[in-house]
Design a protein around this motif. Structure first.
Motif, PDB file in Angstrom:
ATOM      1  N   GLU A  31       0.863  -1.096   0.086  1.00  0.00           N
ATOM      2  CA  GLU A  31      -0.058  -0.072   0.069  1.00  0.00           C
ATOM      3  C   GLU A  31       0.762   1.149  -0.077  1.00  0.00           C
ATOM      4  OE1 GLU A  31      -0.283  -2.459   1.948  1.00  0.00           O
ATOM      5  OE2 GLU A  31      -2.172  -3.296   1.461  1.00  0.00           O
ATOM      6  N   LEU A  32       1.853   1.147   0.741  1.00  0.00           N
ATOM      7  CA  LEU A  32       2.933   2.413   0.691  1.00  0.00           C
ATOM      8  C   LEU A  32       3.508   2.531  -0.514  1.00  0.00           C
ATOM      9  CD1 LEU A  32       4.284   2.138   4.298  1.00  0.00           C
ATOM     10  CD2 LEU A  32       2.821   3.830   3.455  1.00  0.00           C
ATOM     11  N   ARG A  33       3.943   1.541  -1.104  1.00  0.00           N
ATOM     12  CA  ARG A  33       4.660   1.586  -2.444  1.00  0.00           C
ATOM     13  C   ARG A  33       3.531   2.378  -3.332  1.00  0.00           C
ATOM     14  NH1 ARG A  33       9.349  -1.084  -3.407  1.00  0.00           N
ATOM     15  NH2 ARG A  33       9.786  -2.563  -1.683  1.00  0.00           N
ATOM     16  N   CYS A  34       2.169   1.985  -3.345  1.00  0.00           N
ATOM     17  CA  CYS A  34       1.165   2.517  -4.286  1.00  0.00           C
ATOM     18  C   CYS A  34       1.032   4.055  -3.912  1.00  0.00           C
ATOM     19  CB  CYS A  34      -0.097   1.948  -4.163  1.00  0.00           C
ATOM     20  SG  CYS A  34      -0.020   0.076  -4.791  1.00  0.00           S
ATOM     21  N   MET A  35       0.862   4.332  -2.633  1.00  0.00           N
ATOM     22  CA  MET A  35       0.977   5.802  -2.133  1.00  0.00           C
ATOM     23  C   MET A  35       2.026   6.485  -2.566  1.00  0.00           C
ATOM     24  SD  MET A  35      -1.025   5.260   1.522  1.00  0.00           S
ATOM     25  CE  MET A  35      -1.007   7.064   1.778  1.00  0.00           C
ATOM     26  N   MET A  36       3.062   6.169  -2.370  1.00  0.00           N
ATOM     27  CA  MET A  36       4.247   6.932  -2.668  1.00  0.00           C
ATOM     28  C   MET A  36       4.340   7.342  -4.187  1.00  0.00           C
ATOM     29  SD  MET A  36       7.135   4.828  -0.321  1.00  0.00           S
ATOM     30  CE  MET A  36       8.667   5.809  -0.805  1.00  0.00           C
ATOM     31  N   TYR A  37       3.846   6.172  -5.137  1.00  0.00           N
ATOM     32  CA  TYR A  37       3.997   6.480  -6.484  1.00  0.00           C
ATOM     33  C   TYR A  37       2.765   7.680  -6.845  1.00  0.00           C
ATOM     34  CZ  TYR A  37       3.220   5.394 -11.582  1.00  0.00           C
ATOM     35  OH  TYR A  37       3.210   5.528 -12.705  1.00  0.00           O
ATOM     36  N   GLY A  38       1.695   7.188  -6.102  1.00  0.00           N
ATOM     37  CA  GLY A  38       0.436   8.313  -6.393  1.00  0.00           C
ATOM     38  C   GLY A  38       1.001   9.688  -5.974  1.00  0.00           C
ATOM     39  N   PHE A  39       2.115   9.939  -4.906  1.00  0.00           N
ATOM     40  CA  PHE A  39       2.419  11.287  -4.421  1.00  0.00           C
ATOM     41  C   PHE A  39       3.834  11.699  -5.466  1.00  0.00           C
ATOM     42  CE2 PHE A  39      -0.481  10.273  -0.937  1.00  0.00           C
ATOM     43  CZ  PHE A  39      -1.007  11.637  -0.839  1.00  0.00           C
ATOM     44  N   ASP A  79       8.861   7.390  -7.593  1.00  0.00           N
ATOM     45  CA  ASP A  79       9.272   6.199  -8.671  1.00  0.00           C
ATOM     46  C   ASP A  79       8.261   5.189  -8.633  1.00  0.00           C
ATOM     47  OD1 ASP A  79      10.939   5.421 -10.906  1.00  0.00           O
ATOM     48  OD2 ASP A  79      11.434   3.569  -9.573  1.00  0.00           O
ATOM     49  N   GLN A  80       7.903   4.377  -9.427  1.00  0.00           N
ATOM     50  CA  GLN A  80       6.918   3.370  -9.462  1.00  0.00           C
ATOM     51  C   GLN A  80       7.315   2.148  -8.613  1.00  0.00           C
ATOM     52  OE1 GLN A  80       5.546   2.006 -13.371  1.00  0.00           O
ATOM     53  NE2 GLN A  80       4.097   0.544 -12.429  1.00  0.00           N
ATOM     54  N   ASN A  81       8.692   2.075  -8.542  1.00  0.00           N
ATOM     55  CA  ASN A  81       9.321   1.171  -7.782  1.00  0.00           C
ATOM     56  C   ASN A  81      10.082   1.603  -6.706  1.00  0.00           C
ATOM     57  OD1 ASN A  81       8.140  -1.341  -8.918  1.00  0.00           O
ATOM     58  ND2 ASN A  81       9.518  -1.176 -10.490  1.00  0.00           N
ATOM     59  N   PRO A  82       9.605   2.280  -5.578  1.00  0.00           N
ATOM     60  CA  PRO A  82      10.676   3.012  -4.799  1.00  0.00           C
ATOM     61  C   PRO A  82      11.755   2.238  -4.174  1.00  0.00           C
ATOM     62  CG  PRO A  82       8.270   2.805  -3.943  1.00  0.00           C
ATOM     63  CD  PRO A  82       8.413   2.178  -5.196  1.00  0.00           C
ATOM     64  N   TYR A  83      12.610   2.751  -3.576  1.00  0.00           N
ATOM     65  CA  TYR A  83      13.499   1.876  -2.766  1.00  0.00           C
ATOM     66  C   TYR A  83      13.069   1.274  -1.610  1.00  0.00           C
ATOM     67  CZ  TYR A  83      17.241   4.476  -5.577  1.00  0.00           C
ATOM     68  OH  TYR A  83      17.944   5.055  -6.340  1.00  0.00           O
ATOM     69  N   THR A  84      13.381   0.255  -1.437  1.00  0.00           N
ATOM     70  CA  THR A  84      12.893  -0.621  -0.211  1.00  0.00           C
ATOM     71  C   THR A  84      13.221  -0.004   1.039  1.00  0.00           C
ATOM     72  OG1 THR A  84      13.289  -2.740  -1.602  1.00  0.00           O
ATOM     73  CG2 THR A  84      12.864  -2.982   0.943  1.00  0.00           C
ATOM     74  N   GLU A  85      14.161   0.540   1.249  1.00  0.00           N
ATOM     75  CA  GLU A  85      14.682   1.518   2.434  1.00  0.00           C
ATOM     76  C   GLU A  85      13.514   2.605   2.750  1.00  0.00           C
ATOM     77  OE1 GLU A  85      16.832   0.693   0.007  1.00  0.00           O
ATOM     78  OE2 GLU A  85      18.187  -0.546   0.979  1.00  0.00           O
ATOM     79  N   SER A  86      13.222   3.094   1.655  1.00  0.00           N
ATOM     80  CA  SER A  86      12.335   4.365   1.835  1.00  0.00           C
ATOM     81  C   SER A  86      10.733   3.788   2.286  1.00  0.00           C
ATOM     82  CB  SER A  86      12.254   5.101   0.327  1.00  0.00           C
ATOM     83  OG  SER A  86      13.360   5.446   0.058  1.00  0.00           O
ATOM     84  N   VAL A  87      10.443   2.894   1.733  1.00  0.00           N
ATOM     85  CA  VAL A  87       9.158   2.148   2.165  1.00  0.00           C
ATOM     86  C   VAL A  87       9.389   1.690   3.387  1.00  0.00           C
ATOM     87  CG1 VAL A  87       7.695   0.206   1.679  1.00  0.00           C
ATOM     88  CG2 VAL A  87       8.679   1.494  -0.180  1.00  0.00           C
TER      89      VAL A  87
END
Length: 130
Positions: free
Chosen positions: A35-43, A46-54
């Motif tokens: 869910e956070l990956r999708c939210m980060m992409y929506g905001f 990158d479509q595949n954000p760094y795992t550390e950021s998530v």
């Protein structure tokens, strides 16, 4: 010089492994990663954000939820979390308060819609039987 380079490369690999083990050994299951990956992409990330950021954002989310839950359990009926307690805690933060009110209103509308749908579905079965 070549031996020093090999040692340095080996150190980098070991360091990355230790970090991964530290995250895994914490025993915390990642609950909101997808869910956070999708939210980060929506905001705008990158479509595949760094795992550390998530992982960092997930830690912050879990910390926020935990703190809010503990505060809710201290006010109102001790040991219980109720909607009114959450509204009380966010009342001074206008953005959070507005969002909570929106979600509660939407929840009521969904309940009414489900009830109306079930009544129509139930009335339809009665009409078929008679």
């Amino acid at each position: 010089m070549a031996a020093a380079d090999e040692t340095f490369e080996q150190f980098e690999e070991d360091d990355g492994t230790d970090t991964t083990l530290a995250l895994c050994s914490a025993g915390r299951k990642r609950l909101f990663s997808k869910e956070l990956r999708c939210m980060m992409y929506g905001f705008g990330d990158d479509q595949n954000p760094y795992t550390e950021s998530v992982d960092i954002i997930e830690d912050l989310v879990i910390e926020f939820i935990t703190e809010m839950t503990h505060k809710c359990m201290e006010i109102g009926r001790t040991g219980r979390v109720q909607v009114e307690d959450i509204v009380f805690l966010v009342r001074k933060d206008s953005r959070k308060y507005a969002r909570v009110k929106d979600l509660l209103t939407m929840n009521e509308e969904l309940k009414r819609a489900r009830k109306a749908f079930d009544e129509i579905k139930f009335a339809g079965k009665d009409a078929l039987i008679n």
